[in-house]
Design a protein around this motif. Structure first.
Motif, PDB file in Angstrom:
ATOM      1  N   THR A  44       1.041  -1.188   0.107  1.00 43.67           N
ATOM      2  CA  THR A  44      -0.170   0.017  -0.021  1.00 43.67           C
ATOM      3  C   THR A  44       0.830   1.159  -0.044  1.00 43.67           C
ATOM      4  O   THR A  44       1.834   1.487   0.801  1.00 43.67           O
ATOM      5  CB  THR A  44      -0.957   0.008   1.186  1.00 43.67           C
ATOM      6  N   ARG A  57      -6.569   0.420  -6.909  1.00 42.20           N
ATOM      7  CA  ARG A  57      -7.653   0.565  -5.898  1.00 42.20           C
ATOM      8  C   ARG A  57      -7.176   1.743  -5.104  1.00 42.20           C
ATOM      9  O   ARG A  57      -5.887   1.656  -4.567  1.00 42.20           O
ATOM     10  CB  ARG A  57      -8.015  -0.572  -5.179  1.00 42.20           C
ATOM     11  N   THR A 103      -8.263   4.064  -1.405  1.00 41.20           N
ATOM     12  CA  THR A 103      -9.198   4.673  -0.205  1.00 41.20           C
ATOM     13  C   THR A 103      -8.859   6.058  -0.052  1.00 41.20           C
ATOM     14  O   THR A 103      -7.744   6.435   0.005  1.00 41.20           O
ATOM     15  CB  THR A 103      -9.132   3.855   1.014  1.00 41.20           C
ATOM     16  N   ASP A 123      -9.096   8.872   2.929  1.00 41.61           N
ATOM     17  CA  ASP A 123      -9.606   9.128   4.181  1.00 41.61           C
ATOM     18  C   ASP A 123     -10.357   8.056   4.836  1.00 41.61           C
ATOM     19  O   ASP A 123     -11.188   8.427   5.482  1.00 41.61           O
ATOM     20  CB  ASP A 123     -10.174  10.553   4.435  1.00 41.61           C
ATOM     21  N   GLY A 124     -10.120   6.773   4.388  1.00 40.44           N
ATOM     22  CA  GLY A 124     -10.888   5.778   4.944  1.00 40.44           C
ATOM     23  C   GLY A 124     -12.075   5.400   4.244  1.00 40.44           C
ATOM     24  O   GLY A 124     -12.717   4.358   4.701  1.00 40.44           O
ATOM     25  N   MET A 125     -12.491   6.179   3.231  1.00 43.86           N
ATOM     26  CA  MET A 125     -13.677   5.743   2.658  1.00 43.86           C
ATOM     27  C   MET A 125     -13.277   5.087   1.182  1.00 43.86           C
ATOM     28  O   MET A 125     -12.165   5.058   0.636  1.00 43.86           O
ATOM     29  CB  MET A 125     -14.437   7.188   2.156  1.00 43.86           C
ATOM     30  N   THR A 126     -14.298   3.939   1.078  1.00 42.15           N
ATOM     31  CA  THR A 126     -14.032   3.333  -0.264  1.00 42.15           C
ATOM     32  C   THR A 126     -14.606   3.719  -1.542  1.00 42.15           C
ATOM     33  O   THR A 126     -14.469   3.192  -2.533  1.00 42.15           O
ATOM     34  CB  THR A 126     -14.557   1.937   0.417  1.00 42.15           C
ATOM     35  N   ASN A 154     -13.908   1.354  -4.441  1.00 45.78           N
ATOM     36  CA  ASN A 154     -12.379   1.939  -4.210  1.00 45.78           C
ATOM     37  C   ASN A 154     -11.831   2.578  -5.567  1.00 45.78           C
ATOM     38  O   ASN A 154     -10.578   2.815  -5.714  1.00 45.78           O
ATOM     39  CB  ASN A 154     -11.394   0.711  -3.915  1.00 45.78           C
ATOM     40  N   ARG A 155     -12.804   2.991  -6.462  1.00 45.73           N
ATOM     41  CA  ARG A 155     -12.301   3.634  -7.640  1.00 45.73           C
ATOM     42  C   ARG A 155     -12.964   4.985  -8.025  1.00 45.73           C
ATOM     43  O   ARG A 155     -12.185   5.991  -8.585  1.00 45.73           O
ATOM     44  CB  ARG A 155     -12.554   2.712  -8.911  1.00 45.73           C
ATOM     45  N   PHE A 213     -15.132   8.437  -6.278  1.00 47.51           N
ATOM     46  CA  PHE A 213     -15.565   9.247  -5.136  1.00 47.51           C
ATOM     47  C   PHE A 213     -16.194  10.564  -5.317  1.00 47.51           C
ATOM     48  O   PHE A 213     -15.686  11.225  -6.300  1.00 47.51           O
ATOM     49  CB  PHE A 213     -14.548   9.253  -4.138  1.00 47.51           C
ATOM     50  N   ILE A 253      -4.705   9.474   0.824  1.00 46.18           N
ATOM     51  CA  ILE A 253      -4.902   8.398   0.009  1.00 46.18           C
ATOM     52  C   ILE A 253      -4.257   7.261  -0.287  1.00 46.18           C
ATOM     53  O   ILE A 253      -2.958   7.565  -0.324  1.00 46.18           O
ATOM     54  CB  ILE A 253      -5.227   8.957  -1.368  1.00 46.18           C
TER      55      ILE A 253
END
Length: 509
Positions: free
Chosen positions: A52, A81, A83, A85-88, A92-93, A95, A108
């Motif tokens: 990561t 993929r 994330t 700030d913890g959001m998916t 995961n692509r 937002f 990120i």
């Protein structure tokens, strides 16, 4: 009263307006700042997930903002993929309406799993970008990954849900036998240098079979994996001297994490395991980052280990049990217990080898020798027919880097000898024991004790010795045991102990 109500209402409206402004995010396109413009994800094997990686995004403005879109350029089809700030987000692509406070930042996290067929066919690079903003007005951060193709070897999964295993005594381990006529790989008993090999579980070599590994081959092991040579089986590692500054001729065994941060992390895979009755040859091999580099048990014939480098193992560089080993021009550095452990007797002969252990432990050793084990407080002895060390270096960070432990039953042989070696042994209590009478015991001759060999860089596994009059290894070798070329292939012109002839350190660029 009327004035009070009026003042209260005005104050309430002011407070309400003030509070609401704290949560108003202005739609914002452009003006973001990034910790880097391009994120390079280190080389990965095809279809194996990466580590990561991190990108930091900054809102330098005085306003709370809402970013309309953060997305991967290839959208839902991207092999990256992320994330945010913890959001998916969407798979995961993608937002939408990502909020950031004034003078704030966010992280990120980026990963990838891609097939080499999806990379550029000439560069093998798989690329994409993270886009911030909205269509026609995006800020972009580039993503780049090198995808390396490989031959993957792993146990079969059967229709009943079980997987292939290998017998070890009365037990089974996760593994499989190599196949000389595999429909995909052909003869799996020959590893070439055309593609790297990635092994899951233990690759088994049964009786009557030999695994031949050609010069320049690369063998990578997943966690808890390795090679297992069965009774009557053999392994033949045919590395050759490499071009200066390269490892093109070496056969390299290591874990399957290719990122630089994993290059010297111990314990990433299991062992190359030569079980009782097996045999092997290792020439110009580099074995690193496992639990045990070579685990050799009561082998048939002689296991030869020549011009090898064995580094960074969590337990042992070589663990030998009643084994028969001849080693030359070999370097072993850094292991949790011992770089070389000659246990349960056996026969060992090492010439011009370097054993160094700077593992962070108060109990680690460079060389440990014994001829017994204890079961319910009862010693089980074996014959140590020989343990000879000639023109070697035995050194490390502890005061004692060489230990001898003999069975109480002296009817069992305990033959050993150290000639013209540099040895770190700085313990007057142990030195009083019968096995450590360095000045009077004829098993010791021509040795030098507790003088620094002046290695180039032990942390980088570079155990060349510097031309320095203070080096304890220079000029102490016995000419009768000189091996004409050192580990680098250089002709020995001075009588230096260890795997390398002394040389000047290269100048830093």
């Amino acid at each position: 009263m009327r004035n009070f109500i009026l003042l209260f209402s005005v104050g309430f409206l002011i407070c309400l307006s003030s509070c609401r402004s704290d949560f108003e995010f202005e739609r914002h396109v452009g003006g973001l700042r990034f910790s880097r413009d391009t994120v390079y994800l280190d080389t990965v094997f095809t279809n194996i997930g990466s580590s990561t990686y991190t990108l930091k995004v900054y809102n330098r403005s005085d306003k709370d903002i809402s970013i309309p879109t953060i997305q991967l350029g290839k959208g839902l089809d991207s092999k990256y993929r992320i994330t945010v700030d913890g959001m998916t987000g969407e798979n995961n692509r993608i937002f939408h309406n990502v909020e950031m406070l004034a003078k704030d930042s966010m992280y990120i996290f980026i990963e990838t799993t891609a097939d080499v067929a999806e990379a550029d066919p000439t560069t093998f690079l798989y690329t994409d970008q993270i886009q911030f903003g909205e269509t026609g007005n995006f800020q972009n951060v580039e993503l780049v990954t090198l995808i390396q193709d490989a031959i993957f070897l792993y146990p079969q999964r059967f229709d009943n849900g079980t997987t292939e295993t290998l017998p070890i005594g009365d037990e089974e381990i996760y593994g499989f036998y190599l196949d000389e006529s595999d429909p995909n790989h052909g003869n799996e008993y020959t590893f070439t240098n055309q593609k790297p090999y990635v092994i899951y579980g233990y690759a088994g070599i049964p009786s009557g079979k030999t695994l031949t590994i050609q010069a320049g081959a690369r063998v990578h092991f997943h966690a808890s994996s390795g090679i297992l040579v069965g009774n009557g089986g053999a392994i033949d590692v045919q590395g050759t001297p490499s071009t200066a500054g390269t490892q093109d001729g070496e056969v390299i065994f290591e874990g399957d994490r290719l990122e630089p941060d994993f290059s010297d992390v111990p314990g990433q895979w299991g062992a190359i395991w030569l079980t009782p009755g097996s045999t092997g040859n290792f020439d110009h091999a580099t074995i690193k980052n496992g639990v045990i580099g070579l685990y050799i048990q009561n082998n048939s014939g002689t296991v030869s280990i020549d011009n090898c480098q064995i580094y960074d193992h969590s337990n042992f560089g070589i663990l030998a049990q009643t084994a028969n080993i001849v080693g030359t021009n070999t370097v072993i550095n850094s292991a949790g217990e011992a770089t070389l452990a000659c246990t349960l007797g056996g026969s060992y002969d090492f010439t011009h080898c370097t054993f160094n252990n700077n593992f962070q432990s108060s109990s680690q050793r460079a060389v440990a020798i014994d001829n017994y084990y204890t079961d319910n407080n009862v010693q089980m002895p074996f014959n140590l027919n020989q343990a000879n060390f000639k023109n070697c270096i035995i050194y490390g960070s502890n005061q004692v880097e060489m230990t001898l432990n003999r069975a109480n039953d002296e009817n069992f042989a305990f033959e050993y000898g150290f000639e013209n070696c540099l040895i770190r042994f700085n313990n007057t209590t142990l030195a009083n024991g019968d096995l450590y009478q360095f000045d009077t015991n004829p098993r010791y001759s021509g040795n030098v004790f507790n003088q620094n060999p002046r290695f180039w860089d032990i942390n980088d596994n570079d155990l060349h010795i510097t031309i320095d009059p203070q080096s304890g290894a220079i000029g102490i070798a016995n000419p009768a045991y000189i091996i004409t070329q050192d580990l680098d292939g250089n002709t020995r012109t001075t009588n230096d102990s260890g795997a390398y002839q002394s040389t000047d350190m290269p100048e830093e660029n």
